[in-house]
Motif scaffolding. Structure first.
Motif, mmCIF file in Angstrom:
data_model
loop_
_atom_site.group_PDB
_atom_site.id
_atom_site.type_symbol
_atom_site.label_atom_id
_atom_site.label_comp_id
_atom_site.label_asym_id
_atom_site.label_seq_id
_atom_site.Cartn_x
_atom_site.Cartn_y
_atom_site.Cartn_z
ATOM 1 N N GLN A 164 72.263 6.571 21.649
ATOM 2 C CA GLN A 164 73.430 7.379 21.301
ATOM 3 C C GLN A 164 73.428 8.732 22.013
ATOM 4 N N GLY A 165 72.351 9.053 22.724
ATOM 5 C CA GLY A 165 72.252 10.336 23.427
ATOM 6 C C GLY A 165 71.891 11.498 22.512
ATOM 7 N N LEU A 166 71.381 11.213 21.311
ATOM 8 C CA LEU A 166 71.066 12.262 20.341
ATOM 9 C C LEU A 166 69.614 12.730 20.442
ATOM 10 N N VAL A 167 68.769 11.895 20.996
ATOM 11 C CA VAL A 167 67.344 12.181 21.150
ATOM 12 C C VAL A 167 66.921 11.666 22.517
ATOM 13 N N GLU A 168 65.923 12.329 23.109
ATOM 14 C CA GLU A 168 65.311 11.808 24.325
ATOM 15 C C GLU A 168 63.824 11.633 24.072
ATOM 16 N N ARG A 169 63.235 10.712 24.785
ATOM 17 C CA ARG A 169 61.817 10.448 24.631
ATOM 18 C C ARG A 169 61.091 10.938 25.885
ATOM 19 N N THR A 170 59.978 11.625 25.678
ATOM 20 C CA THR A 170 59.169 12.102 26.799
ATOM 21 C C THR A 170 57.721 11.696 26.572
ATOM 22 N N LYS A 171 56.988 11.544 27.655
ATOM 23 C CA LYS A 171 55.575 11.180 27.575
ATOM 24 C C LYS A 171 54.754 12.400 27.182
ATOM 25 N N CYS A 172 53.672 12.147 26.488
ATOM 26 C CA CYS A 172 52.738 13.193 26.105
ATOM 27 C C CYS A 172 51.848 13.490 27.312
#
Length: 179
Positions: free
Chosen positions: A97-105
């Protein structure tokens, strides 16, 4: 096979269970019903007005209360009382939905962060008003005259932990900023 006695001298005796008295039974049934009804009512309002589930809303709130608006997925799952796989499914929906993005630690290749997007913050601002209205109508209006500090302490003991998410005393200014 021969009949075995229910208890042998070496087996432990089950603990004695004391039945609830009428006041305890009434209190327990009220809590049990509230645990079923409240989430359904609050979620139905969020879904009807904003197409958000309660789990999605909780994720957005928890992310908004962090200084970088990001949390490790494991911490987010813990705060939302979901399994890591359940949190992954919720975050995946929010990413679509474009509300959250995921990034690597950066320090742990296996870990990842969920980060609130500008669109997610805007959606949370809209949904917060609906949720706040629902909490007031369905919960707080019915607790007038109740010692809220004592009530909160009881609920925290029941759940075995302090309030989920950021420090409850620090979060109000974050929530006020949503209005």
């Amino acid at each position: 096979m021969a009949d075995m006695p229910a208890s042998t001298p070496t087996s432990p005796r089950p603990p004695r269970v004391v039945p609830l008295d009428p006041a305890e039974e009434r209190a327990w049934r009220a809590v049990a019903r509230a645990m079923i009804v409240l989430p359904r009512v609050l979620e139905s309002e969020l879904e009807a007005e904003h197409r958000l589930t309660m789990a999605e809303y909780v994720v957005l709130v928890n992310l908004s209360e962090e200084p970088e608006q990001a949390l490790r997925m494991t911490d987010l799952a813990d705060r939302a009382a979901l399994s890591l796989s359940g949190m992954t499914r919720v975050v995946d929906r929010l990413v679509r939905q474009g509300l959250v993005e995921r990034t690597k630690c950066p320090s742990d290749a296996r870990g990842s962060y969920a980060r609130l997007t500008d669109g997610g913050l805007a959606k949370l601002r809209e949904a917060y008003v609906t949720h706040l209205r629902g909490v007031r109508e369905h919960v707080m209006d019915h607790l007038r005259g109740v010692d809220l500090a004592e009530f909160a302490e009881c609920m925290e003991r029941i759940t075995g932990r302090c309030p989920a998410g950021a420090d409850a005393d620090a979060a109000p200014e974050v929530r006020r900023a949503l209005l």
